[in-house]
Design an enzyme around this catalytic site. Structure first.
Site, PDB file in Angstrom:
ATOM      1  N   THR A  12       0.863  -1.194   0.000  1.00 33.03           N
ATOM      2  CA  THR A  12       0.000   0.000   0.000  1.00 33.03           C
ATOM      3  C   THR A  12       0.899   1.244   0.000  1.00 33.03           C
ATOM      4  O   THR A  12       1.350   1.662  -1.055  1.00 33.03           O
ATOM      5  CB  THR A  12      -0.970   0.026   1.205  1.00 33.03           C
ATOM      6  OG1 THR A  12      -0.235  -0.121   2.407  1.00 33.03           O
ATOM      7  CG2 THR A  12      -1.998  -1.074   1.093  1.00 33.03           C
ATOM      8  N   THR A  44      -0.964  -2.483  10.399  1.00 32.46           N
ATOM      9  CA  THR A  44      -1.535  -2.705   9.054  1.00 32.46           C
ATOM     10  C   THR A  44      -0.476  -3.421   8.351  1.00 32.46           C
ATOM     11  O   THR A  44       0.204  -2.936   7.490  1.00 32.46           O
ATOM     12  CB  THR A  44      -1.850  -1.457   8.249  1.00 32.46           C
ATOM     13  OG1 THR A  44      -2.847  -0.741   8.922  1.00 32.46           O
ATOM     14  CG2 THR A  44      -2.408  -1.790   6.873  1.00 32.46           C
ATOM     15  N   ASN A  52       0.892  10.906   5.799  1.00 31.92           N
ATOM     16  CA  ASN A  52      -0.373  10.631   6.464  1.00 31.92           C
ATOM     17  C   ASN A  52      -1.378  11.763   6.332  1.00 31.92           C
ATOM     18  O   ASN A  52      -2.573  11.562   6.544  1.00 31.92           O
ATOM     19  CB  ASN A  52      -0.134  10.277   7.927  1.00 31.92           C
ATOM     20  CG  ASN A  52       0.362   8.860   8.023  1.00 31.92           C
ATOM     21  OD1 ASN A  52      -0.361   7.935   7.680  1.00 31.92           O
ATOM     22  ND2 ASN A  52       1.606   8.691   8.419  1.00 31.92           N
TER      23      ASN A  52
END
Lengths: 409, 409
Positions: free
Chosen positions: B156, B193, B404
């Protein structure tokens, strides 16, 4: 840029009878900087304090606790910026004691009647000679109307001085509550590189004072967090000079006693929130409210998980309603029997999550609208009971990294 | 830029007999992106997994746990990126089940023989139609030597694919261990994650597998942290195909069994460390080692307090030996009876703190030299006992905030 935090206006800060404050430049770390502040307290003043829970607490915190316990009556305080006198071992303790002894000598007081405070860089030796050399000048500068100058004198990475004042009537007399605080990083409950000083001329039974300072801290400074780092030096001190002339308050029953406590809490809370508004790199002021918990403790866990999450805080910085990050934080907060299908999430008035899933009527544009505000309330309803807790925090920006990567340079 | 993390070389990744992997572009979130991966496992393969402790766990985690418990024998896995299928309520569960049912139909398997994994944005509906439509192409692409492609297919915000492989001899046969992982943010123990998949063709008694996967996770993925955020989707899966031809391993006694476990741990640990090396915005790889604790638990508390402190992490980013921040983190880690005067601190070979104070022989230039390195070991000796713990983390940079704050845009 602090968030909705105007500089205090000196004329709005009412002097507290029995308290004089002097500020000077002692060159603790940098030249031409107000870095040494003394509080001079009239005889009869009672003082109580709460200090950092950090086990690596600084020398002045250790010495201050001792002096409060000695019970000789605190008559002065000395505060330096530029150096925290933490991680300094036995030499640090000796330096904190030497500072108190020197101020005591100037004032004709025992060292145990002095409370020392330091804030700044950790693990460097306190330049005690420069501090001691500055004391006469600080004493000479002491005045009752010096609160605004003192608010500047205790700043470190703060961009704005922090001071609030309230007046009310107690027993037909005007009572004043005035306080200052500092701190902009290393902020989390119990407590922060946070110094808070609140004085009142109210007459409060000394037996009530320690409970009161704890209650005020729990409702203010212990509810704010910037980066989750608990400092070595945090201190919050309450002074009551008993000079307002009303009959002493011996219990919190009664309308006037409650009004006094409310005024004290108001000042303490504004001072604490000011620290978040001036949080390092802060661009937003966030209220995190958890409702529907089984216990206050689990509400606190959830509130701090949200308030400490770098992912949540960077999303606030970006005004990105990436609200799944909030749910994830609630999920890892440590509530072991949490049922995710009972959880609702609100962003101000926008109902984002229903029963743990996206609210069908939620529009991202609504979330975006709230996220763009400078002040945002995140409310999570756990759906487990009736307990609630609120904490205040800020977002996490590039500027935070810049400030903390450059602090000592 | 990842820290000392070269891209895997496909030729170094040994296929594992009994495992084929297919990767395709299903357009889950963005076009022209490998975002759908299937693992096809020969009959006789045993599979065990550990999953996030986040109470807000994602739908695929819930369904995966159910399918492992069903005990019908896992024969395939399906992994999508772009969407985490978390915070998606009943619809999310239905979508995870529909994905398994569709893959089962293609392969002639029961849905309970499939494990689903999702990673990406939280709280958006999984585009299950596009995933199901992509399955035939992923199956058609399945090959034994596809590990490098799979490492790309599960990325990702990762900047680099992560894959390692080892071979050893067991019972005169060559045994292979090969694995891949992904994850670059929302990383902390239990878990991240973070997806990790390790396969071996070794024959391991199925009764040992669940204990083994837990032990491997505790020694690898549960020791890394980037930002302290525990994700909703973390999963680590171990597959043993039993095709290497040696006599099954029925206990961990014996040199060869220990060597096999060491190889598995080596691969798992490299995969976990690769996640930190590729941590969002990471410029440094930090090993935090706590020695001299009374218990492993208190060592873990101290290690994570350091590894999660934004102040410590920004100081590493700045190469600033502001080591008092490390002491402060140890102080608030939650070791209630900690004696600060027993603590020593080392930065690689530099002895910075002795008995809680600055080492008289410490020169800032020595600390500076270590802080400028790309790989740094922080070692704190608590002076209370013989327990130790190690975790791995990275620094905290401007780039973390950028990544982020922009993730969904």
């Amino acid at each position: 840029m602090p968030v909705n935090l105007p500089a205090p206006v000196a004329a709005d800060l009412h002097p507290v009878a029995g308290v004089r404050i002097g500020v000077t430049e002692a060159g603790v770390r940098k030249a031409n900087r107000k870095d040494l502040t003394v509080f001079l307290l009239d005889e009869g003043t009672t003082v109580a304090g709460v200090f950092t829970q950090n086990r690596f607490c600084a020398a002045p915190v250790q010495v201050g606790r001792e002096h409060l316990q000695a019970g000789k009556g605190i008559r002065a305080m000395v505060i330096n910026t530029g150096n925290a006198n933490a991680g300094t071992g036995a030499a640090g303790l000796a330096n904190a004691r030497a500072t108190c002894a020197a101020l005591g000598k100037e004032l004709g007081l025992a060292p145990e009647q002095i409370l020392p405070f330091s804030t700044g860089v950790i693990m460097e030796e306190l330049p005690v000679d420069r501090i001691v050399a500055g004391l006469p000048q600080a004493i000479a500068a002491a005045r009752a109307d010096n609160w605004a100058t003192a608010a500047e004198g205790i700043m470190t990475t703060d961009t704005q001085p922090k001071a609030y004042s309230r007046q009310l009537q107690v027993g037909g007399k005007t009572v004043t509550v005035t306080g200052i605080s500092k701190g902009a990083g290393m902020i989390r409950p119990n407590m922060a590189t946070m110094l808070g000083f609140v004085a009142t001329d109210a007459a409060i039974d000394p037996a009530l004072l320690q409970g009161l300072v704890k209650e005020l801290a729990d409702g203010s400074f212990n509810r704010v967090t910037i980066d989750g780092d608990t400092s070595t030096n945090d201190s919050f001190v309450l002074m009551a000079t008993h000079q307002a002339g009303h009959a002493p308050i011996a219990s919190w029953d009664g309308v006037e006693a409650q009004a006094l406590k409310a005024a004290l809490l108001d000042v303490a809370r504004l001072l604490a929130q000011a620290i978040v508004r001036d949080g390092e790199g802060a661009t937003k002021f966030i209220t995190v409210q958890i409702d529907g918990g089984k216990t206050e403790e689990e509400c606190r866990l959830a509130a701090y998980a949200i308030a400490h999450s770098p992912l949540v805080k960077t999303a606030f910085f970006a005004s990105d309603p990436n609200l799944g990050r909030i749910l994830a934080a609630v999920g890892y907060a440590g509530i072991t029997d949490l049922d995710q299908t009972a959880i609702d999430l609100f962003l101000d008035d926008v109902h984002v999550v229903v029963n743990g899933g996206r609210n069908p009527s939620y529009q991202e544009a609504d979330g975006q609208r709230v996220m763009k505000q400078q002040e945002i309330t995140v409310r999570v309803v756990l759906g487990r009971g009736n307990a609630s807790q609120t904490v205040w925090t800020c977002d996490f920006s590039h500027e935070y990294v810049t400030i903390n990567a450059d602090y000592r340079s």
